[in-house]
Design an enzyme around this catalytic site. Structure first.
Site, PDB file in Angstrom:
ATOM      1  N   ASP A  90       0.931  -1.122   0.016  1.00 10.02           N
ATOM      2  CA  ASP A  90       0.032  -0.057   0.071  1.00 10.02           C
ATOM      3  C   ASP A  90       0.884   1.044  -0.049  1.00 10.02           C
ATOM      4  OD1 ASP A  90      -0.121   1.223   2.941  1.00 10.02           O
ATOM      5  OD2 ASP A  90       0.162  -1.008   3.104  1.00 10.02           O
ATOM      6  N   GLU A 181      -6.894   4.709  12.746  1.00  9.76           N
ATOM      7  CA  GLU A 181      -5.782   4.595  13.531  1.00  9.76           C
ATOM      8  C   GLU A 181      -5.595   5.403  14.911  1.00  9.76           C
ATOM      9  OE1 GLU A 181      -2.060   4.773  11.463  1.00  9.76           O
ATOM     10  OE2 GLU A 181      -2.962   4.351   9.506  1.00  9.76           O
TER      11      GLU A 181
END
Length: 287
Positions: A90, A181
C-alpha cells in the site's frame, strides 16, 4: 602642424603591439568562458540524468542500509511462510514518484498481486499522488484498491463525501478501505464509533460493496471490539515477529512498514498478505 583625426589615432592604436595583446587576451578569455559554460552545462545535465537513472534503478539499494537486519529477516521469514498467498503493498504520496514498470516483485521472485492507494484524508484532503498512481495502476496487471485515512475529529459524512467525489471504482477493483488509527480529542469514543458506522454505510450505499476496515491489532482489541464488524473484511496491522496477526478474522495482514520495492526509491513500503491466494482475492473485487 597636421591635425590628428580620430580615425588616424584608431589605426595607430591597432598597430600598437600592446593593443593587439589586449585584443587577443580578451578573445581568449571569451573563448575560455564559453568552453567553461558549455562544459558546466553538459556536466550538470549528465549528472542530473545519471542521478535520475540511478535513483530509479538502484535507489532502493540505499534503503537497505537504513533497514535493520532484524526487519529484513522477519520479512524474509513471513514471506516464505505465506509464499502461496497473494502479497501486495500500500502506498501514498510518501512514496513519491513511482516507476510502475519496475514494480513487479518482492524479493525478486514473489510477484506483487495488489496495491492499495491512499485517496483521501479527512474531510477535504486528497492525496497528492492519487490520480497519477490510480491511473498508472489501471494499465498494470495488479489489483488496485483505494483507501481513506479517517480523521477522528472530523464529520464522518464530510469525509465520506470527500472519498466519493475523489474515487471512481470499476469492475475488478478491490473494495474501498477505511483506515482508522487514532483516538479522538474532540469527541467521545462512542461518537467516534457512530461516525465510523456512518462512513461505512454511506460508502457501501455508493459503491454497493462492503468496505474493508483497516487498523492495528491493539485498536481492534481495545477500542472498537464491541462494534459489529462481522460482515466487513478486516485488514490488520501488526509489525511484531509473529506467524499471524492477533485478530482471528483477518483478510489482510500488514506485517511490515519497511518493505523495499524496485521502482519505489523515495521511501519504504508497507507489505501486506491476503489470507488466501490470488484467485480468492479476485472474488473479493467489485463485480
Amino acid at each position: 602642424m597636421k591635425k590628428r583625426t580620430k580615425k588616424t589615432t584608431k589605426n595607430q592604436n591597432l598597430k600598437n603591439p600592446s593593443y593587439k595583446f589586449y585584443y587577443w587576451l580578451t578573445g581568449i578569455i571569451l573563448l575560455l568562458a564559453l568552453v567553461f559554460f558549455f562544459r558546466t552545462t553538459f556536466t550538470m545535465y549528465y549528472f542530473i540524468i545519471k542521478g535520475k537513472f540511478e535513483e530509479r534503478e538502484y535507489g532502493y539499494k540505499n534503503l537497505e542500509k537504513l533497514r535493520p537486519e532484524s526487519e529484513a529477516l522477519k520479512i524474509h521469514s513471513i514471506i516464505n511462510r505465506y509464499r502461496s498467498h497473494a502479497i501486495g503493498i500500500d502506498i501514498s504520496q510518501h512514496q513519491g514518484n513511482i516507476a510502475w514498470d519496475s514494480v513487479k516483485y518482492i524479493k525478486n521472485d514473489i510477484p506483487i498481486s495488489f496495491v492499495f492507494v491512499r485517496a483521501t484524508r479527512g474531510a477535504y484532503v486528497q492525496d497528492a499522488f492519487f490520480r497519477k498512481n490510480w491511473t498508472n495502476l489501471k494499465n498494470k496487471n495488479l489489483l488496485r484498491g483505494a483507501y481513506h485515512y479517517y480523521d477522528v475529529n472530523r464529520n464522518s459524512t464530510d469525509q465520506a463525501e470527500n472519498f466519493m467525489k475523489t474515487v471512481t471504482l470499476e469492475k475488478g477493483d478491490l473494495p474501498p478501505v477505511l483506515d482508522i488509527e487514532e483516538l479522538p480529542k474532540n469527541q467521545s469514543l462512542e461518537l467516534l464509533k457512530k461516525g465510523i458506522t456512518n462512513w461505512l454505510h454511506l460508502i457501501e450505499k455508493q459503491y454497493q460493496v462492503k468496505p474493508i476496515i483497516y487498523s492495528n491489532d491493539a485498536y481492534f482489541i481495545h477500542h472498537i471490539a464491541d462494534m459489529d464488524l462481522t460482515e466487513y473484511p478486516i485488514w490488520v496491522a501488526n509489525y511484531n515477529p509473529r506467524n499471524s496477526p492477533k485478530h482471528s478474522r483477518w483478510s489482510f495482514w500488514q506485517f511490515s512498514e519497511k518493505g523495499i520495492i524496485k521502482g519505489i526509491t523515495s521511501n519504504f513500503v508497507d507489505i501486506n498478505i491476503f489470507n488466501g491466494n490470488t484467485n480468492q482475492l479476485e472474488k473479493l473485487t467489485i463485480k
